[in-house]
Design a protein around this motif. Structure first.
Motif, PDB file in Angstrom:
ATOM      1  N   GLU A  67     -11.929  -0.975   2.932  1.00 51.55           N
ATOM      2  CA  GLU A  67     -12.226  -2.007   3.923  1.00 51.55           C
ATOM      3  C   GLU A  67     -11.742  -3.376   3.449  1.00 51.55           C
ATOM      4  N   SER A  68     -11.916  -3.652   2.171  1.00 47.72           N
ATOM      5  CA  SER A  68     -11.476  -4.947   1.642  1.00 47.72           C
ATOM      6  C   SER A  68      -9.959  -5.059   1.689  1.00 47.72           C
ATOM      7  N   GLN A  69      -9.265  -3.946   1.453  1.00 44.01           N
ATOM      8  CA  GLN A  69      -7.803  -3.954   1.524  1.00 44.01           C
ATOM      9  C   GLN A  69      -7.328  -4.199   2.945  1.00 44.01           C
ATOM     10  N   VAL A  70      -8.007  -3.578   3.911  1.00 40.86           N
ATOM     11  CA  VAL A  70      -7.654  -3.780   5.319  1.00 40.86           C
ATOM     12  C   VAL A  70      -7.888  -5.229   5.728  1.00 40.86           C
ATOM     13  N   LEU A  71      -9.018  -5.797   5.311  1.00 47.82           N
ATOM     14  CA  LEU A  71      -9.322  -7.191   5.628  1.00 47.82           C
ATOM     15  C   LEU A  71      -8.295  -8.126   5.010  1.00 47.82           C
ATOM     16  N   ALA A  72      -7.908  -7.838   3.764  1.00 47.76           N
ATOM     17  CA  ALA A  72      -6.909  -8.669   3.082  1.00 47.76           C
ATOM     18  C   ALA A  72      -5.564  -8.589   3.794  1.00 47.76           C
ATOM     19  N   ALA A  73      -5.191  -7.375   4.223  1.00 44.88           N
ATOM     20  CA  ALA A  73      -3.921  -7.198   4.936  1.00 44.88           C
ATOM     21  C   ALA A  73      -3.942  -7.917   6.280  1.00 44.88           C
ATOM     22  N   LYS A  87      -5.755 -10.549   7.075  1.00 47.53           N
ATOM     23  CA  LYS A  87      -5.693 -11.988   6.808  1.00 47.53           C
ATOM     24  C   LYS A  87      -4.274 -12.413   6.470  1.00 47.53           C
ATOM     25  N   MET A  88      -3.604 -11.587   5.680  1.00 51.07           N
ATOM     26  CA  MET A  88      -2.219 -11.855   5.305  1.00 51.07           C
ATOM     27  C   MET A  88      -1.312 -11.872   6.535  1.00 51.07           C
ATOM     28  N   LEU A  89      -1.500 -10.895   7.409  1.00 52.86           N
ATOM     29  CA  LEU A  89      -0.713 -10.837   8.638  1.00 52.86           C
ATOM     30  C   LEU A  89      -0.963 -12.057   9.513  1.00 52.86           C
ATOM     31  N   ARG A  90      -2.230 -12.430   9.656  1.00 55.07           N
ATOM     32  CA  ARG A  90      -2.580 -13.577  10.493  1.00 55.07           C
ATOM     33  C   ARG A  90      -1.954 -14.861   9.950  1.00 55.07           C
ATOM     34  N   ASN A  91      -2.059 -15.083   8.646  1.00 58.15           N
ATOM     35  CA  ASN A  91      -1.495 -16.288   8.037  1.00 58.15           C
ATOM     36  C   ASN A  91       0.029 -16.301   8.135  1.00 58.15           C
ATOM     37  N   THR A  92       0.631 -15.127   7.917  1.00 57.79           N
ATOM     38  CA  THR A  92       2.091 -15.042   7.960  1.00 57.79           C
ATOM     39  C   THR A  92       2.625 -15.333   9.351  1.00 57.79           C
ATOM     40  N   GLY A 119       9.488  -5.513  18.735  1.00 56.36           N
ATOM     41  CA  GLY A 119       9.462  -4.059  18.796  1.00 56.36           C
ATOM     42  C   GLY A 119       9.315  -3.426  17.419  1.00 56.36           C
ATOM     43  N   LEU A 120      10.103  -3.905  16.455  1.00 56.06           N
ATOM     44  CA  LEU A 120      10.044  -3.342  15.100  1.00 56.06           C
ATOM     45  C   LEU A 120       8.731  -3.690  14.410  1.00 56.06           C
ATOM     46  N   SER A 121       8.259  -4.920  14.620  1.00 49.79           N
ATOM     47  CA  SER A 121       6.978  -5.321  14.023  1.00 49.79           C
ATOM     48  C   SER A 121       5.842  -4.476  14.577  1.00 49.79           C
ATOM     49  N   ALA A 122       5.845  -4.270  15.896  1.00 52.24           N
ATOM     50  CA  ALA A 122       4.802  -3.458  16.516  1.00 52.24           C
ATOM     51  C   ALA A 122       4.851  -2.030  15.996  1.00 52.24           C
ATOM     52  N   TYR A 123       6.048  -1.502  15.803  1.00 51.56           N
ATOM     53  CA  TYR A 123       6.192  -0.136  15.303  1.00 51.56           C
ATOM     54  C   TYR A 123       5.625  -0.022  13.885  1.00 51.56           C
ATOM     55  N   ALA A 124       5.978  -0.982  13.024  1.00 49.06           N
ATOM     56  CA  ALA A 124       5.490  -0.957  11.640  1.00 49.06           C
ATOM     57  C   ALA A 124       3.979  -1.139  11.586  1.00 49.06           C
ATOM     58  N   LEU A 125       3.442  -1.972  12.467  1.00 49.68           N
ATOM     59  CA  LEU A 125       1.999  -2.243  12.458  1.00 49.68           C
ATOM     60  C   LEU A 125       1.191  -1.088  13.025  1.00 49.68           C
ATOM     61  N   THR A 126       1.690  -0.458  14.072  1.00 52.27           N
ATOM     62  CA  THR A 126       0.918   0.608  14.718  1.00 52.27           C
ATOM     63  C   THR A 126       1.011   1.929  13.953  1.00 52.27           C
ATOM     64  N   THR A 127       2.188   2.240  13.449  1.00 52.64           N
ATOM     65  CA  THR A 127       2.344   3.503  12.708  1.00 52.64           C
ATOM     66  C   THR A 127       1.867   3.362  11.264  1.00 52.64           C
ATOM     67  N   ARG A 128       1.918   2.114  10.728  1.00 52.88           N
ATOM     68  CA  ARG A 128       1.519   1.833   9.341  1.00 52.88           C
ATOM     69  C   ARG A 128       2.292   2.697   8.348  1.00 52.88           C
ATOM     70  N   LYS A 129       3.551   3.004   8.695  1.00 52.88           N
ATOM     71  CA  LYS A 129       4.400   3.759   7.781  1.00 52.88           C
ATOM     72  C   LYS A 129       4.818   2.880   6.605  1.00 52.88           C
ATOM     73  N   ASP A 130       5.046   3.523   5.477  1.00 50.83           N
ATOM     74  CA  ASP A 130       5.471   2.807   4.282  1.00 50.83           C
ATOM     75  C   ASP A 130       6.998   2.828   4.206  1.00 50.83           C
ATOM     76  N   THR A 152       7.296  -6.164   6.988  1.00 49.47           N
ATOM     77  CA  THR A 152       6.031  -5.929   7.689  1.00 49.47           C
ATOM     78  C   THR A 152       5.237  -4.833   6.992  1.00 49.47           C
ATOM     79  N   SER A 153       5.931  -3.785   6.577  1.00 51.13           N
ATOM     80  CA  SER A 153       5.282  -2.698   5.848  1.00 51.13           C
ATOM     81  C   SER A 153       4.703  -3.188   4.525  1.00 51.13           C
ATOM     82  N   GLU A 154       5.432  -4.073   3.847  1.00 49.84           N
ATOM     83  CA  GLU A 154       4.957  -4.621   2.576  1.00 49.84           C
ATOM     84  C   GLU A 154       3.657  -5.401   2.770  1.00 49.84           C
ATOM     85  N   ILE A 155       3.579  -6.142   3.860  1.00 50.64           N
ATOM     86  CA  ILE A 155       2.358  -6.906   4.143  1.00 50.64           C
ATOM     87  C   ILE A 155       1.195  -5.966   4.422  1.00 50.64           C
ATOM     88  N   VAL A 156       1.449  -4.948   5.239  1.00 54.12           N
ATOM     89  CA  VAL A 156       0.400  -4.008   5.627  1.00 54.12           C
ATOM     90  C   VAL A 156      -0.144  -3.248   4.422  1.00 54.12           C
TER      91      VAL A 156
END
Length: 223
Positions: free
Chosen positions: A12-18, A20-25, A122-133, A183-187
Motif C-alpha cells: 500500500e505504501s508503494q502504491v501511495l508513493a507511486a 504521489k510521484m505520478l501526480r507531482n510529475t 494513449g501510451l501513458s494510459a496503456y502503461a498506467l492501466t496495464t501496469r506492465k513493466d 511511465t512504467s519506471e514511475i509506476v
C-alpha cells in the motif's frame, strides 16, 4: 520474517508513493509544457531567429546537466523551467518556418500537436492501466536514441534529406518507447525523482512533436 500484514502495508505504501510521484510529475509536466508554449509564442511574436544547432545543443545539454545536479533541491524547479523555456524559444522559429513555408502551415502544426497529444495520452494510459513493466526496453532505447541522435547530426551537417526523414521516423518510434518506459519506471518505483521524470517526458514530447511536424511537412505540406 515478513508477515502478510507487513507485506500488505508495504504494498500500500508503494502504491501511495507511486501515485504521489505520478501526480507531482504530471503537474510539473503540465506547467513546463505551458511555460514552453508561452516561450515559443513569444519567440514567434518577436520573430526571433533560430539560434542554430550548436547553440541549441550547448544550451540543452548545459541546462540538462544543471537540472540533473539540482534535482534534489528547490533550485531544480528553477532549472527545469529554464530548460523548457529555452527549448520553447528554439521551437518558435521552427514553427514560424512551417507557417511561412506552407500554405497549410497552421494545419500541419495543429496536426502535429494533436498527434503528439494522442500518442502521449494513449501510451501513458496503456502503461498506467496495464501496469506492465517496460524496464526491458532500457538498453534498446539508450542505443537507439544515441544512434538516431548521431544520424540526425549527420543529416544536418551533410544535408541528407532522406536520412533526416529516416531519423524523424526513428525518433517517433523511440520517443513513443520512452514514454512507455518512463511511465512504467514511475509506476514501479524505478524513478523516484519527479523533476527527472518530468524532464524525460518533456524531451520525449518535444522530439515527438518535431518529428511528426517534419514528416507532415514533407508528405502533407502545400508550398
Amino acid at each position: 520474517m515478513s508477515t502478510p500484514n507487513t507485506v500488505i502495508i508495504r504494498s500500500e505504501s508503494q502504491v501511495l508513493a507511486a501515485n504521489k510521484m505520478l501526480r507531482n510529475t504530471y503537474m510539473l509536466l503540465s506547467m513546463t509544457l505551458l511555460f514552453s508554449a508561452m516561450s515559443a509564442g513569444l519567440s514567434m511574436m518577436l520573430n526571433l531567429p533560430h539560434p542554430g544547432v550548436v547553440v541549441t545543443l550547448v544550451g540543452y545539454f548545459g541546462l540538462l546537466f544543471l537540472t540533473t545536479k539540482l534535482r534534489n533541491s528547490a533550485w531544480g524547479l528553477l532549472s527545469i523551467f529554464a530548460l523548457t523555456g529555452f527549448m520553447g524559444l528554439t521551437l518558435g522559429p521552427i514553427i514560424n518556418l512551417y507557417l511561412q513555408a506552407f500554405t497549410n502551415g497552421n494545419q500541419l502544426v495543429m496536426m502535429a500537436l494533436g498527434g503528439t497529444g494522442t500518442i502521449f495520452l494513449g501510451l501513458s494510459a496503456y502503461a498506467l492501466t496495464t501496469r506492465k513493466d517496460f524496464s526491458f526496453m532500457r538498453g534498446f532505447l539508450l542505443v537507439g536514441v544515441l544512434v538516431a541522435f548521431l544520424a540526425g547530426l549527420g543529416a544536418i551537417f551533410f544535408t541528407i534529406p532522406a536520412l533526416s526523414l529516416a531519423v524523424s521516423a526513428m525518433f517517433i518510434v523511440l520517443m513513443s518507447g520512452m514514454i512507455l518506459f518512463q511511465t512504467s519506471e514511475i509506476v514501479h518505483g524505478g524513478e523516484t525523482n519527479y523533476i527527472m521524470a518530468t524532464v524525460s517526458l518533456y524531451v520525449s514530447i518535444y522530439n515527438l512533436f518535431l518529428s511528426l511536424l517534419q514528416l507532415l511537412g514533407v508528405f502533407g505540406g502545400d508550398e
